[in-house]
Design an enzyme around this catalytic site. Structure first.
Site, short mmCIF file in Angstrom:
data_model
loop_
_atom_site.label_atom_id
_atom_site.label_comp_id
_atom_site.label_asym_id
_atom_site.label_seq_id
_atom_site.Cartn_x
_atom_site.Cartn_y
_atom_site.Cartn_z
N LYS A 118 -8.90 1.49 -3.09
CA LYS A 118 -8.62 1.16 -1.70
C LYS A 118 -9.07 2.29 -0.76
O LYS A 118 -9.62 2.03 0.32
CB LYS A 118 -7.12 0.86 -1.50
CG LYS A 118 -6.84 0.36 -0.11
CD LYS A 118 -5.64 -0.53 0.02
CE LYS A 118 -5.55 -0.99 1.47
NZ LYS A 118 -4.32 -1.69 1.78
N THR A 145 0.86 -1.19 0.00
CA THR A 145 0.00 0.00 0.00
C THR A 145 0.89 1.23 0.00
O THR A 145 1.60 1.50 0.97
CB THR A 145 -0.91 0.01 1.24
OG1 THR A 145 -1.84 -1.06 1.11
CG2 THR A 145 -1.67 1.31 1.34
#
Lengths: 286, 286, 286, 286
Positions: free
Chosen positions: D171, D96
């Site tokens: 996300k 991420t």
């Protein structure tokens, strides 16, 4: 009395420079479009040929330009302020720029031997003309002392706030409060009108009480007249509120009221009111 | 000049009644605990024996009591105002009561032949003493006209707002705005302090600008001194904000900023600050 | 097996009563407009002539009517439930009513010697038909035990929640969460679409993850089709959110997210979407 | 079947790599601390000596590291992925990272002739072990097609979302919704408990209805047990909510509910719960 350079003769800069000339300062002006210099030269200002030449010639050079890109532009390059600043002379950026831009300029000026102050202002055209701006100065304290006579001409107060960045922070704090106040004010007026009170009644009561303030007087009248003539563009206010909320995020300071007021301004932006006055937030609330 | 009855000599009522006596009005006072009448009698007021007897004797009877229950209590029963009001005399409730209580009293007085005004005030002890309250009058307009000389003594403004209920609505609008302003102000001060500015710097800048207002001056100083001496109890403010949000619900007026400021005051209530000053909302924000 | 009275054969009530008859209960039905009773009689229900006569004849009488006024109406008067309930028989109000109405009915039934349960339901037409309602029962526990066989036919769960009022409280808690979820869901879909994702991509990812829930599946599809056919009217949801926020106010429970979601539903109400489905909140968010 | 390189064997990466080996892929692993490679080698993985050598040897190299700095680190320098990627081979960053980092890596890989996908995942340790992650892929579509067999082993779904950046955007959308849901859920549970309902009653009703979802089941149990064992650290959730709100700012999408939920998480962060599970937001709400 220091000699003063003045870069940028937009609405704000022109009014400020005129006040400096009228107060007896030796002022050299420069503007990207030189035609705008004529009025200043007519009252006694000298004409600079480039930011570099102005910075070379003056004890203190002041910039008041429209955005971060312009602020960087007049500093950099062979004809920029950095090239001319030299040892010990001062550069004061009074434009409203972001943290990163202010740091870049501060570093460039300092490395070239100059002294730097950021000094964003609170206040729009009228206070600029009247010499009643609030000047939020931060950076080199000796330059601040040297600049005080000029600040006193342009503003009604000019506190020294600490290191570079604190001028910008203060401006965010102030504008965030203004945005929040406008948002609750819009809701209060809307509620009162829906309840059957008149706008005049509400404004009279507000103006007579502990909340009375110049902004409510001015913007309240604009609400009732549905007049949103731009004094401070809504999109700039929303940008400052966004930056204030982001600063709170960085500092672990919850700010629910500011966050929600920011959303109100975003709603107004989405509705297409970004170029109207901050008072236009009322249109999406009512 | 009308003869005036005055029921309720608490902190607010006593100050207001003294002003009326000193201005030359013929004032008859009554208080549940008669000891509190002594100071008024000493400066020339007459002593009433019951709300009924006061209402019978005076052209206009004013009440300033602590809550809706007390406001109902002095009206009802064999010794109440309603029993004494008679044809054409006036009754003015200056207490802060809810809509339903105001309607009940209004109906009872009117059915008994009297005239009724609700006239809640904005302002606390100091303005009561100084005769600078803001009086929010609504109801019988002829009674309003008759009462104006007395209002002029007690307050600095006393607009006539329409039918019964509009005085209470105006008070909700005003207090909701005050609560919202305090909430955003608390957040702004907190953000500035976390960013490294000093409280004095922030207050100086705020007090010099378009947002400058007496409430920020007073409450801002209290924040920095961590002094929350009660002038306006936080729990009363939260109640008014809750009622304002409920009024918005009833009128289909979205009020996100007010709703969130209300939650800030609820947070302060939950933290146990309900009896402290409204400034104590800052303690849960900072 | 208890004999069951059923008052109110609207969309919900009719489906519930059919399930009871089909499950073999001895059911007596009554409806203000008797024509609506025909389908029930056709499958074996008996026809009642008034709420009173139904209550007299049946061990347990259930009501499912549209609003508090109707709920009071069938209880009171010479032909009302209270007149017929008698000693020990049971009355279950499955309508959605406010606290005050529920208390009034509870007191009236109890004073007449009857037993009372409030049992509002979560679920709309389809679960009513399928016998999969969630029944939120509160009040007389012995009546709850007696009613369980009938609850098992009408619902998939029917917890006993305590004294009268707790059924309504649970319903507010549940609906407030649903409103909050719809509000954040609307914002998430809107953000994703503006960022260039497709609605199908977003829904697929949401439906595959830890957040997956039947409501998002159903309402998400409605968002993308711009179909707001009413299953649960938006204005009823907003009313429940308002009541939930008010309950939080009463209990000193700050609820900023619920307060803001309530404002989103108010915005939708103001925009005229009150009679559309709760999914229509998306229209004011996107 | 493509040969797969796997860089980064933390909690997530190790579980994912094990699944790939067990599914029969030819996997070469590398980890900054080589000791962590032993378990993988024991079940048949090859040992890489540097990111460069892994990228040179494998058709597709996958990275799963802890933060943007680490993600850049394994790409750059003489032993980095960029040095080894060569013409046509693929690099998939499943870490991420922020937009800027993703762009930097994408550009570096592409200029070196490689193909790039960003593919952040939704899901924590358990789904990584079970091969039920949600993989949010964006970038080179041919690489996506080549990687599908590996994605199918690691995840239960892996939509192709468009150009680089869209994986990260999805996300943010998903996590923002999760944060908002947790915030309203915390408020609902708190309200219900204060109203006298039990936590079990509330969870039972929620789990039976249209809102039922795995997250509420898991986090609801944690609330009631006051167990905040970290599965997803609260500070990471707050960061994602902040970024989502900032994305909304950029795209003129008002998101009041998300903005307020973000403030709830900030409150939890301020209270010192940043390293606890996201469920700990409940501690500041209740």
């Amino acid at each position: 009395m220091s000699t003063i350079g003045f870069l940028g003769l937009g609405i704000m800069g022109k009014a400020m420079a005129i006040n400096l000339v009228n107060a007896g300062f030796d002022v050299t002006v420069w503007n990207r479009n030189p035609a705008k210099c004529e009025d200043l030269v007519a009252i006694g200002a000298k004409l600079g040929t480039s930011p570099k030449s102005v910075a070379e010639r003056c004890d203190i050079t002041i910039a008041m330009v429209s955005d971060p890109a312009a602020a960087l532009d007049i500093c950099n390059g062979p004809e920029g302020v950095v090239a001319g600043i030299g040892e010990g002379r001062g550069y004061i950026d009074m434009s409203t720029v972001d943290d990163d831009t202010s740091s870049l300029i501060s570093n460039a000026i300092t490395q070239a031997g100059g002294r730097f102050l950021e000094a964003p202002v609170s206040g729009t055209k009228k206070p600029a003309e009247d010499g009643t701006l609030i000047i939020l100065a931060a950076g080199d304290e000796s330059l601040y002392q040297d600049a005080l006579p000029a600040f006193d001409v342009m503003g009604k107060m000019s506190p020294y706030l600490g290191e570079v960045g604190q001028g910008a922070n203060m401006k965010l704090v102030v504008n965030m409060m203004m945005g929040g106040m406008l948002s609750i004010f819009s809701e209060g007026i809307s509620l009162g009108l829906k309840a059957g009170l008149t706008g005049e009644q509400i404004l009279d009561v507000v103006n007579a009480g502990a909340m009375a303030n110049p902004m409510f007087k001015g913007k309240g009248a604009m609400f009732l007249e549905e007049n949103y003539t731009t004094s401070f563009p809504l999109k700039h206010m929303q940008k400052d509120m966004r930056l204030a909320v982001a600063l709170g995020d960085k500092l672990d300071q919850p700010m629910p009221t500011a966050a929600i007021a920011n959303e109100a301004f975003k709603q107004a932006l989405k509705a297409g009111f970004g170029d109207e006055d901050i008072a236009a937030v009322y249109k999406t609330v009512k």
